[in-house]
Design a protein around this motif. Structure first.
Motif, PDB file in Angstrom:
ATOM      1  N   PHE A   1       0.849  -1.197   0.000  1.00  0.00           N
ATOM      2  CA  PHE A   1       0.000   0.000   0.000  1.00  0.00           C
ATOM      3  C   PHE A   1       0.877   1.236   0.000  1.00  0.00           C
ATOM      4  N   GLU A   2       0.307   2.328  -0.457  1.00  0.00           N
ATOM      5  CA  GLU A   2       0.995   3.619  -0.424  1.00  0.00           C
ATOM      6  C   GLU A   2      -0.027   4.664  -0.009  1.00  0.00           C
ATOM      7  N   ALA A   3       0.347   5.456   0.986  1.00  0.00           N
ATOM      8  CA  ALA A   3      -0.570   6.468   1.511  1.00  0.00           C
ATOM      9  C   ALA A   3       0.014   7.861   1.310  1.00  0.00           C
ATOM     10  N   ASP A   4      -0.806   8.750   0.802  1.00  0.00           N
ATOM     11  CA  ASP A   4      -0.431  10.162   0.698  1.00  0.00           C
ATOM     12  C   ASP A   4      -0.952  10.844   1.966  1.00  0.00           C
ATOM     13  N   LEU A   5      -0.019  11.164   2.874  1.00  0.00           N
ATOM     14  CA  LEU A   5      -0.416  11.683   4.178  1.00  0.00           C
ATOM     15  C   LEU A   5      -0.967  13.102   4.080  1.00  0.00           C
ATOM     16  N   ASN A   6      -0.510  13.828   3.067  1.00  0.00           N
ATOM     17  CA  ASN A   6      -1.018  15.190   2.910  1.00  0.00           C
ATOM     18  C   ASN A   6      -2.449  15.176   2.360  1.00  0.00           C
ATOM     19  N   ALA A   7      -2.684  14.313   1.383  1.00  0.00           N
ATOM     20  CA  ALA A   7      -4.010  14.250   0.769  1.00  0.00           C
ATOM     21  C   ALA A   7      -4.962  13.346   1.535  1.00  0.00           C
ATOM     22  N   GLY A   8      -4.407  12.485   2.383  1.00  0.00           N
ATOM     23  CA  GLY A   8      -5.248  11.580   3.158  1.00  0.00           C
ATOM     24  C   GLY A   8      -5.809  10.443   2.331  1.00  0.00           C
ATOM     25  N   THR A   9      -5.086  10.081   1.263  1.00  0.00           N
ATOM     26  CA  THR A   9      -5.540   8.971   0.423  1.00  0.00           C
ATOM     27  C   THR A   9      -4.590   7.779   0.576  1.00  0.00           C
ATOM     28  N   VAL A  10      -5.089   6.612   0.222  1.00  0.00           N
ATOM     29  CA  VAL A  10      -4.281   5.397   0.314  1.00  0.00           C
ATOM     30  C   VAL A  10      -4.634   4.489  -0.858  1.00  0.00           C
TER      31      VAL A  10
ATOM     32  N   LYS B   1       6.094  15.578  -1.261  1.00  0.00           N
ATOM     33  CA  LYS B   1       4.918  15.151  -0.518  1.00  0.00           C
ATOM     34  C   LYS B   1       5.303  14.057   0.476  1.00  0.00           C
ATOM     35  N   ARG B   2       4.706  14.137   1.662  1.00  0.00           N
ATOM     36  CA  ARG B   2       4.984  13.162   2.738  1.00  0.00           C
ATOM     37  C   ARG B   2       4.105  11.929   2.523  1.00  0.00           C
ATOM     38  N   LYS B   3       4.780  10.792   2.322  1.00  0.00           N
ATOM     39  CA  LYS B   3       4.058   9.574   2.016  1.00  0.00           C
ATOM     40  C   LYS B   3       4.519   8.419   2.923  1.00  0.00           C
ATOM     41  N   LEU B   4       3.642   7.472   2.996  1.00  0.00           N
ATOM     42  CA  LEU B   4       3.906   6.261   3.800  1.00  0.00           C
ATOM     43  C   LEU B   4       3.712   5.052   2.884  1.00  0.00           C
ATOM     44  N   ILE B   5       4.739   4.243   2.780  1.00  0.00           N
ATOM     45  CA  ILE B   5       4.647   3.023   1.982  1.00  0.00           C
ATOM     46  C   ILE B   5       4.809   1.830   2.921  1.00  0.00           C
ATOM     47  N   GLY B   6       4.093   0.784   2.619  1.00  0.00           N
ATOM     48  CA  GLY B   6       4.167  -0.356   3.523  1.00  0.00           C
ATOM     49  C   GLY B   6       3.749  -1.643   2.855  1.00  0.00           C
ATOM     50  N   ALA B   7       3.934  -2.687   3.590  1.00  0.00           N
ATOM     51  CA  ALA B   7       3.592  -4.020   3.099  1.00  0.00           C
ATOM     52  C   ALA B   7       2.906  -4.792   4.222  1.00  0.00           C
ATOM     53  N   ASN B   8       1.944  -5.572   3.833  1.00  0.00           N
ATOM     54  CA  ASN B   8       1.259  -6.499   4.756  1.00  0.00           C
ATOM     55  C   ASN B   8       1.445  -7.907   4.224  1.00  0.00           C
ATOM     56  N   TRP B   9       1.649  -8.832   5.124  1.00  0.00           N
ATOM     57  CA  TRP B   9       1.630 -10.221   4.664  1.00  0.00           C
ATOM     58  C   TRP B   9       0.921 -11.095   5.705  1.00  0.00           C
ATOM     59  N   ASP B  10       0.242 -12.080   5.158  1.00  0.00           N
ATOM     60  CA  ASP B  10      -0.574 -12.987   5.977  1.00  0.00           C
ATOM     61  C   ASP B  10       0.346 -14.008   6.639  1.00  0.00           C
TER      62      ASP B  10
ATOM     63  N   ALA C   1     -13.442 -14.769   7.962  1.00  0.00           N
ATOM     64  CA  ALA C   1     -12.283 -15.551   8.418  1.00  0.00           C
ATOM     65  C   ALA C   1     -11.343 -14.667   9.237  1.00  0.00           C
ATOM     66  N   GLU C   2     -10.799 -15.241  10.292  1.00  0.00           N
ATOM     67  CA  GLU C   2      -9.829 -14.519  11.114  1.00  0.00           C
ATOM     68  C   GLU C   2      -8.421 -14.840  10.629  1.00  0.00           C
ATOM     69  N   ARG C   3      -7.647 -13.778  10.346  1.00  0.00           N
ATOM     70  CA  ARG C   3      -6.275 -13.963   9.871  1.00  0.00           C
ATOM     71  C   ARG C   3      -5.330 -13.103  10.707  1.00  0.00           C
ATOM     72  N   VAL C   4      -4.071 -13.494  10.696  1.00  0.00           N
ATOM     73  CA  VAL C   4      -3.046 -12.730  11.415  1.00  0.00           C
ATOM     74  C   VAL C   4      -2.182 -12.023  10.374  1.00  0.00           C
ATOM     75  N   ILE C   5      -2.053 -10.701  10.526  1.00  0.00           N
ATOM     76  CA  ILE C   5      -1.334  -9.874   9.562  1.00  0.00           C
ATOM     77  C   ILE C   5      -0.094  -9.293  10.234  1.00  0.00           C
ATOM     78  N   ARG C   6       1.016  -9.332   9.495  1.00  0.00           N
ATOM     79  CA  ARG C   6       2.225  -8.620   9.934  1.00  0.00           C
ATOM     80  C   ARG C   6       2.403  -7.441   8.994  1.00  0.00           C
ATOM     81  N   ALA C   7       2.570  -6.254   9.519  1.00  0.00           N
ATOM     82  CA  ALA C   7       2.654  -5.030   8.708  1.00  0.00           C
ATOM     83  C   ALA C   7       3.949  -4.291   9.009  1.00  0.00           C
ATOM     84  N   ARG C   8       4.584  -3.807   7.916  1.00  0.00           N
ATOM     85  CA  ARG C   8       5.787  -2.976   8.053  1.00  0.00           C
ATOM     86  C   ARG C   8       5.589  -1.745   7.159  1.00  0.00           C
TER      87      ARG C   8
ATOM     88  N   LEU D   1       6.682  -1.703  12.677  1.00  0.00           N
ATOM     89  CA  LEU D   1       6.480  -3.132  12.440  1.00  0.00           C
ATOM     90  C   LEU D   1       5.570  -3.637  13.548  1.00  0.00           C
ATOM     91  N   GLN D   2       4.438  -4.197  13.173  1.00  0.00           N
ATOM     92  CA  GLN D   2       3.530  -4.719  14.177  1.00  0.00           C
ATOM     93  C   GLN D   2       2.737  -5.896  13.604  1.00  0.00           C
TER      94      GLN D   2
END
Length: 758
Positions: free
Chosen positions: A177-186, A265-274, A248-255, A237-238
């Protein structure tokens, strides 16, 4: 058809009329300028003029293909087609046709051509028709070729990396995922949408969808961590749980990580994996680890328990012999190095067997536990106390002073163990004998020290028990001699070295043979003939007295039968019986197997056997003796052990007065009174009286006057082997002149008494 002719015309090089040339100087300047520009840009120029029939190829064009500048390019179309990559050839033919036709989609196209060194180079061809004839047919095509091999390789590498990245993301099930923190979009990629179960759903606000997907138990913690990360522009990282759209209940690790794009522009990039399976596996592994650790703890506890059981006595919880051996080696090594003295107290409980036999093993176990507590209380905390078997204990001490402390310790142990112990209404009393050995120096031998303490214990028991003795070398020599004699005794039993000797017994008034006492002798191969005084104590320690008694009885019965064949029939055969043999539960069975004729055998019981405290086994055997017709005699009567009540209970056939009471008869009137009293007691109870130790004819005369029934002693006959008995009886060697006269005198006195009574 017209177009093909035009192309053919180009290839065949037909020359067409050219426009008038511009000014030469201007043309040269313009050509120079463009040449520099083209060379600088890396473009290879080509010019096909069908009107003039000429084909031009710039040096850069040649260089792209590995040709030298001076090298001629003939421009043969068919030969040139052979240089094209087989996969590109049909495409190039079609592209050229479309390019000449003015198709803007083919104004630029790419293909591969064989370089002069054999490799393939990628060429970007740009071309267009610049002149036409009056019929509209193209007559001049001009263009540039550019070597794009490096670009194509970079594109291929980027494509390869992109494929690898996509494959890696697919395999690892990572969504980005990629989030634009200024625009508030993801923005989420397809993998992330599939991970949350949102693929194919109407467009939603992803930030809200993410919060709603969080597991209620994890939502507060996860959002709080994200908020802290956003405030500090710090990566995160959490791990959290989600509830997918399908429930379904799943466990996600996010970084995630922060960055600024090209526009600032201030942005946040991350990855999730099951990681549901991973977490499940991790939990299973943790459970397995916890279980394994619990089992290991159980196994360790079991091992420690097994080791404790292996090294401790189960009854008293004291260390056992195995543990003692280990500590003995350790402390002896320490004493050899430090110069301290190692001391051993070997303790044996006195009169413990009587408690076990009379009150039972439970009482004995209680006494052993009590003894263990007493020993622990009487020694120092650094001393080592062990039970090494039965009623034996060992105390191991390390001292640096005189043996006085050891003596005090032993005296304290004996004093405490001698105190009565109450058990189920009974006062149990026992004592202790202690052997002490101490040694120091570099030659200290722990095993020998333990043996020395055992030797000292033997001395303490032999000296009367309930005492302690220190080891001495003299005691060791005595013990070694006794040990040697013990070994020889066991061998002697195997070799039938124990034989019976016989001493005749006589009627006091007629001196006729009244019977024969069987006496045990050891025909020692080195020391000769040994009497019981030389071996009885050792035989008792070895518990072989019963075996010797049984052997002598069998031999005595056999010798009696042999005498009968020679004409001598003894009225009675008496044999000694030990207290242990009398308490043997199998005695009756063994006697019945001998088929003894009733009335010919008498068992002599020592008065030292406590007749008042006989147990059930002894009383049962005494009853069986009477049933078998075996008489009972009390030997050594007069030493004070037997009471009149016990005589009445036992009802023996004969009393044998102890030789110590007989010895002083000629000199002591008091002894004669005592002996007369014993004879009177026997007569009143209808018990015959035999006197032992008759050493002189004075003894014969006095005992006859006192009314004794039978006599036995050296004055009449010494003990002798079986083979001498018949001849001795035939020769009547005891009937000397004075003996005959005395015998006649005794007969007359009895007749006179008889007449008076009438």
């Amino acid at each position: 058809m017209k177009q093909r002719k035009q192309i053919s015309a180009i290839n065949t090089g037909n020359k067409l009329a050219m426009e008038p040339a511009p000014d030469t100087s201007d043309l040269a300047e313009r050509e120079s300028r463009w040449n520099y520009a083209l060379v600088g840009s890396g473009l290879g120029v080509w010019d096909h003029n069908n009107l003039t029939g000429t084909k031009y190829y710039s040096n850069t064009w040649k260089e792209i293909r590995g040709m030298a500048p001076h090298e001629q390019a003939d421009g043969d179309y068919e030969e040139w087609l052979k240089l094209l990559h087989p996969d590109d050839r049909d495409f190039v033919i079609m592209a050229i046709e479309r390019q000449i036709a003015g198709d803007p989609d083919f104004h630029v196209f790419e293909y591969r051509e064989r370089h002069k060194d054999g490799r393939w180079v990628w060429i970007e061809c740009r071309g267009a028709c610049v002149e036409w004839d009056e019929s509209g047919a193209p007559v001049r095509i001009v263009g540039t070729d550019t070597d794009i091999t490096a670009r194509k390789q970079s594109e291929e590498m980027l494509e390869h990396l992109s494929r690898r990245l996509d494959l890696a993301l697919d395999i690892s099930r990572i969504g980005v995922f990629e989030a634009d923190l200024n625009a508030g979009t993801v923005e989420w990629d397809d993998r992330l949408l599939a991970m949350y179960g949102l693929e194919g759903t109407p467009r939603v606000k992803l930030s809200e969808a993410w919060e709603q997907a969080l597991h209620p138990d994890d939502r507060e913690r996860t959002l709080k961590n994200l908020e802290a990360s956003l405030e500090k522009d710090r990566g995160l990282l959490q791990e959290f749980r989600i509830i997918r759209g399908d429930g379904a209940e799943r466990v996600i690790r996010a970084r995630s990580a922060f960055f600024l794009d090209a526009e600032g522009k201030r942005k946040l990039i991350g990855a999730n994996w099951d990681v549901t399976e991973e977490v499940s596996l991790r939990n299973d592994l943790q459970k397995a680890k916890d279980l394994a650790e619990a089992r290991n703890r159980e196994l360790e506890a079991a091992r420690e328990n097994i080791e404790h059981l292996a090294l401790h006595d189960f009854l008293t919880e004291l260390p056992n012999r195995r543990y003692l051996d280990r500590i003995l080696d350790e402390r002896s090594a320490g004493c050899r190095e430090s110069g301290l003295t190692l001391a051993i107290l070997h303790i044996d409980l006195d009169r413990f067997k009587q408690i076990n036999d009379t009150l039972g093993h439970r009482a004995g176990d209680a006494m052993l536990k009590h003894a263990a507590r007493v020993l622990k209380d009487c020694v120092r905390s650094s001393d080592f106390v062990a039970r090494i078997g039965g009623d034996e204990f060992v105390v191991l001490c390390t001292i640096d002073s005189s043996p006085k402390k050891l003596s005090n310790m032993a005296a304290r142990i004996i004093r405490e163990l001698s105190k009565p112990v109450r058990y189920e209404g009974h006062d149990c009393r026992f004592g202790a004998s202690i052997g002490i050995a101490a040694e120091s120096g570099k030659d200290l031998d722990a095993k020998q020290l333990l043996l020395n303490a055992d030797i000292a214990l033997y001395r303490a028991k032999a000296a009367g028990r309930n005492r302690h003795e220190f080891f001495s070398k003299d005691a060791r020599r005595t013990i070694i001699a006794a040990k040697r004699l013990s070994d020889e005794m066991l061998q002697g039993l195997e070799r039938n070295e124990f034989i019976p000797f016989y001493q005749l017994q006589f009627h006091a008034h007629t001196l006729e043979v009244a019977g024969v006492e069987t006496l045990a002798r050891w025909r020692h191969p080195e020391h000769g003939l040994l009497t019981p005084g030389h071996f009885l104590t050792i035989a008792e320690d070895l518990d072989v007295v019963s075996a010797i008694d049984g052997l002598i009885l069998e031999r005595g019965l056999a010798d009696r039968a042999a005498w009968a064949r020679e004409g001598f029939v003894t009225p009675k055969l008496s044999v000694n019986v030990s207290s242990r043999r009398l308490g043997d539960p199998g005695l009756g069975k063994k006697l019945r197997a001998l088929k003894i004729e009733p009335g010919i055998l008498s068992f002599e019981l020592l008065e030292s056997i406590s007749l008042d405290d006989c147990d059930d086994a002894v009383l049962s055997n005494l009853r069986q003796l009477r049933k078998l017709g075996i008489d009972i005699e009390i030997d050594d009567f007069g030493t004070g052990h037997a009471s009149i009540v016990s005589l009445l209970k036992l009802s023996p056939r004969t009393l044998k007065i102890d030789r110590e009471l007989i010895r002083m008869l000629p000199q002591s009137a008091e002894q004669r009174k005592l002996v007369r009293s014993i004879i009177d007691i026997g007569r009143s109870l209808n018990i015959l009286v035999t006197a032992e130790g008759v050493e002189s004819m004075d003894h014969v005369r006095i005992l006859g006057d006192l009314g004794c029934d039978m006599l036995q002693g050296y004055a009449l006959a010494r003990p002798m082997p079986a083979m001498q008995i018949p001849a001795f009886v035939r020769n009547a060697g005891w009937r000397r002149h004075d003996a005959d006269a005395y015998a006649l005198q005794s007969v007359l006195r009895q007749q006179i008494k008889s007449n008076r009574s009438k």
